[in-house]
Structures are given as C-alpha cells and as structure tokens.
Scaffold this active site. Sequence first.
Site, PDB file in Angstrom:
ATOM      1  N   ASP A 152      -8.944  -8.829   3.242  1.00  0.00           N
ATOM      2  CA  ASP A 152      -8.699  -7.832   4.285  1.00  0.00           C
ATOM      3  C   ASP A 152      -9.796  -7.822   5.352  1.00  0.00           C
ATOM      4  OD1 ASP A 152      -7.426  -5.833   5.618  1.00  0.00           O
ATOM      5  OD2 ASP A 152      -7.920  -4.233   4.214  1.00  0.00           O
ATOM      6  N   GLU A 186       0.818  -1.213   0.000  1.00  0.00           N
ATOM      7  CA  GLU A 186       0.000   0.000   0.000  1.00  0.00           C
ATOM      8  C   GLU A 186       0.854   1.267   0.000  1.00  0.00           C
ATOM      9  OE1 GLU A 186      -2.783  -0.699   3.289  1.00  0.00           O
ATOM     10  OE2 GLU A 186      -4.167  -1.607   1.850  1.00  0.00           O
ATOM     11  N   GLU A 205     -12.835  -2.857  11.732  1.00  0.00           N
ATOM     12  CA  GLU A 205     -12.819  -1.997  10.553  1.00  0.00           C
ATOM     13  C   GLU A 205     -13.971  -2.293   9.587  1.00  0.00           C
ATOM     14  OE1 GLU A 205      -9.128  -2.087   8.382  1.00  0.00           O
ATOM     15  OE2 GLU A 205      -9.922  -0.852   6.759  1.00  0.00           O
TER      16      GLU A 205
END
Length: 681
Positions: free
Chosen positions: A367, A288, A395
């Site tokens: 993820d 990332e 998340e």
Amino acid sequence: LLTNSYHCWLQYRKLENAEKYSKIASTIAVADDTVVINSAVNELKNALNSMFDITPSVQPFPTNEYSIVLGTYESVDLEEFGIARELFSNLNEEGYLLKYAENQKQVLLIGKTDQGTLYATFHFLRILQREESIDDLEIIEAPKNQLRMMNQWDNIDGSIERGYSGNSIFFNDNDFTNDLTRVRDYARLLSSVGVNAISINNVNVWDIETNLISEKFLPKVKEVADILESYAITTYLSINYASPMELGNLESADPLNEEVEKWWAEKVEEIYSYIPEFGGFVVKADSEGRPGPFTYGRGHVEGANVLARALKPFNGKVVWRCFVYNCLQDWRDRKTDRARAAYDNFKSLDGQFLDNVILQIKNGPMDFQVREPVSPLLGAMKDTNQVLEFQIAQEYTGQQIDVCYLIPQWKEVLNFDTYAKGEGSTVKSIADGSLYGYKHSGIAAVSNIGDDINWTGNTLAQANFYGFGRLIWNPDLTTDEITKDWIHLTFGNDPKVVEEIEYMLLHSWRTYENYTAPLGVGWMVNPDHHYGPNVEGYEYSKWGTYHFADRDGIGVDRTIETGTGYAGQYFEPNAKVYNSLENCPDELLLFFHHVPYTHKLQSGETVIQHIYNTHYQGVEEVEDFIQRWNSLKGKVEDWVFENVKDRLQRQLENAIEWRDRINTYFYRKSGIPDQQGRPIY
Ligand code: GCU
C-alpha cells in the site's frame, strides 16, 4: 486575492525577452469552433495577456496576419504550409504538431483532434514561459498512455480520505460546491499536463455518495462533467456495489441475478441520458469491508462483467480495483501474506473479463509505502486490460508536511523489467498496452489536491501532481527534465532558486526513506492516520502488515522455501533474485527476508549499523534542506517561502522522532551499540 501559488505552473509570468515572440503573439487565428478549442483559445488569450501585456485579437483562420493558429489537421490546410497530412496518419487521436511555419508568419498548433489542439496549446505556452527559441520549432507529440486518470478520494461532506490540503473542491456539506471556479482551474491544471480522465468521488462510496448516480445528483454531476469535458477530461464515478439494493430496493446485488442486471442496465442508460460523454465506473469491491460479489458467492469476473455489459453500449468502462486482501487477519497466522493477495485473487481470472473492464493495480503489493517491490500482478495477465495505480497523495510518505518527491520512485516502477514476456517487459510497456496489445490501459493516481490556496498543502508537493501528468504522458521523459520544467514554470529562472529546489526535490524521497522504515520493511507508522513513527503500531493488528522484529533479527520471510512464497509470484529471473539472500537488492531486503541484525548488506554495512546510519543521515539531510530553503528568502513569493519553511520545520521534528524511535527500538531489541557512539535512548 489569489497568490501565484494558486496558479501553480500556469502563472504566465511576464517574459523578460518578449520581443522575440511579440509579432506572432498579437493575433490568434482559430480554425474550429469547438468547446475544447475555445478552452485552448481562452487559455492562450489569458496567457499572452499576462506574459506580453497585450490583448491579442482572435480571428477566424485563415488570416494573413502574423498569428498563432489553432486547429486540427482537418480544419487547417496543411499542404499550404508545406506539411504533409500523412504526418498525422500514425499519430493517435490526442497527438499534435507544433510548428513555426516556413513563412515565419504563423505558429501552428495543430491537433489530430481538438483535444490535441488543447495539448499543443499548453505545450506551446510552456515553451514561451521558459523563453525557449521557436525559430526551428517543429514538435510532434502524442501521449504514450491511453488512460491518464486522476482519482479523487473526495467525500460528499467535503472531507477527503487521505487528503492533506484542505477540503474538497468538488463537494461541501453533502452536496456539490456552489462555486465551481476551482473545478475549472483544476481542469486547466490537469489538462495542461495531459490528464484525460477523472473519478470525482472517493473509492469508498458511503451512504450519501451512493446517490451520485441518482436523479438527485446527476444534474450536478453533469455540470461538473461539462466543465471537465471542456478541457478534454472524461468524468467517472466511484460506485457502491450494493447500489441495486440501496438505490433500487432490490433484495440482492448478486451480479448473476436478472433483476440486478436489468437494474444496472437501466441505471447506466439514465446516467448517459444526462452525461453522454460519461466515462464509466471505478469500483472498490470486496475490499476493506466494501460490498462486492463475494457476498453472493460470486467472483470478480461476474462482479465486473455485469457492470461492463451495462456500460458497453455507451463505450463506458469499468475500472475494477485489485486492492483486495484479508483485512481481518490474525497476527498469529504466519501463513497469510497480504503482499500475495492481489495476485492470488486475480491472476487465475485472466481472459475472463469483458474487454471494457480494466483492472487497476497499485504499484506495489502492499500500500504505497516509501519502498516496495513492483506488484507481481503487473504483466501477469496477458489477456486482461490493466491500469497501474500510483498515489500522489503522500499518505505514507510525509502527508505533504514532509517533502517527498515521488517522480524518481515512479520512474523506477515504470522502468522495472517484469520479464513477463522475456527481457524488456517493462511496467511502462504493460501500462501503455504495447506488451500485450491491451485494448485499454494506462495509469491512474490518487490526487493530492484540496481547497488550500496552494492546492497541495506543501507548495513543493505541486511537483508531484505536475510530474505525474508529464511522466505518464511520456514515461521516457527524464526526472531531470520534468523537475526543471516544474521549477522554472512555478518559480521562474533564478539559477539559485532552480538549483536549491531541484536539489531538495531530487534527494527528498531517499531522505524520507532514510529516516523512516528501513530496507523495504514498510509501515512502523501510527495506525489510522499513518503519520509519524510507531514501530509496533501495526505489529499485532488485523491489517497484515508486520515486520517480525525480535532480539535476533527483523524482516518478512517471503521466500519460496521457508517463507510465504511471495517471491515466487515474479517471473524469472526476478523470482530468483528476490528469493536469494545474496542477490536481493539491499533496499528490499527486509521485504523478502528475515535476517539477523548482524547480516551484512551488499553495501558492506550490517543491517543494524545501516539502520543507525541512515536514520542519522536522514535527519542531517532535512537540516540541510532547511539551510537551502532559508537561502531562498526574498527569492520566492513570501507566502510560499513561509509555507515551505513551516513544513520543513515540522518535517525536521518528524524526522527526529522517527530517528530516535527507530534507533532506540532496535538498540533495545538487539543490544548492539552504534559503532559511532551517537546518542540512542
Ligand atoms: C489505503 C488507504 C485507504 C484507502 C485504501 C484504498 O488502505 O489507507 O484510505 O481507502 O488504501 O486504496 O482503497
């Protein structure tokens, strides 16, 4: 004034039947004088004071008094209590014995080392708080996993990446916080559930954080590390791979450059001069947008090994994350599959990493979605240390607004049979190192705490923190045992309270799945912040997270014959099962296959009807949670009652939004009405 929720499961409420323990509770006999044992003594003192309303006297062991004895198998003469020392020979360094001595005068809390003594103390306090009988107390315990790690994603400005519970307890305003009280209390919470390592800063290491390994901050890192160390928790730092350039003014961070090698060696020596017990580095490299060895035409092996060589003389470790994928994908490109990335990047490197490198692998290949298959990289590298990574921070699972208890999910992951070495090659046997005899291994997780007074935003999210620790200490504990313990320790023994909270927790993961992305397809969330529905939020983006819904069907073809081939990364028979439209489990169907809306699931339902049904059901379940919670008014601390009540209301709004967006989207795409004729917009 701190509310009880601040103390989470360490509230030490007054006992209803204190008499049965009161004899032994008046004296603490201490056989060793170490920092860790002192922490245990303090914990015990406070707890006894709070549960029995007494001030216990602390005396050196041996004493003739009725007492609780704290020591190690070396400092306490076990023979005198009729206990064979051999009992400890097979126990690992962190193990312990809890025993009510036969003379019925002493309760023995005996660690193999002082660390074990601390764990024994917390275990004993659990028994007291739950008012269990100690008459036949004899428990021998040791953790199954070696590395039991928490990853803070805290930034030095005080913000927390994916934090849903306020700001950092470690950092504030580009420095460490002045008052480290909460760090100490966090250490108590962590060690009470057996966590033994922590990285204190975000895996994305920005400009100022890069300096955490410089003399500017090392004295403060040491201060924090000392506190953590006093609870047997080892401190790690996340580092910036480009540090040799940014801190050392070198021209490059090429791992094969001699100057770079020398720079890291000296840097590590400097760190250890401040913190002799330092654990090592957590590294997010070439991931990332973070710097890494790729810039210099090098790979992960060279990248990790240069750090490993520097850390080796100090017994330090490199925790190298495998969250490496192309995050600049063109959505038109149907060949690249993000799910494949970790395996494709790392599998062929097996056996090349130094033995103090550990690869940290997220539980799923994407993820931390509500539902993913287990990462096929787990178990695929027999000669490379592996650590499993969970995310306690919610998340993608409701951000600690929605209740989503993740222990059932983690249990499924840990029990998953990879068949890496034939039947029985479970993920837990990979993580605990037994399958391949890894030198280092274990389980890490992204923390869900912040400086909110209840630590976790939603008070019920404390259960994920507690459960994580207990589960990775012993993956064979049942969800039920862990859940009951947390509720009793946190809320007391009122059967109604226990029943309702247990019901909510145990159903909450499924409920969250019901009203969000269906059948394992994932995502469909708002980009960036990841809360709430946005069916096409990521559909044409660079992140590689697509669902490919059209008027005929939905799902990602990851089969070997016509798809991305991802299914083939598993060992047999898993590869075959996932690859097959007939045998692929319903809950992962759209992860592996693109199917028409009319495709019949194993449940007998069509895909489209399943979507409608589960989305209605999910909202109804949240309404039911609200009823259940409301029935606890007056039975839990008011503040906590209001906190959860408020979050449940927001969860309901979220669930309704998800239901209507998802149902409407697929109704418009497919034109197929709901068999039950419920409102769709
Ligand atoms: C996710 C998350 C990021 C995080 C990353 C990681 O993509 O959204 O905030 O940095 O995981 O695990 O490195």
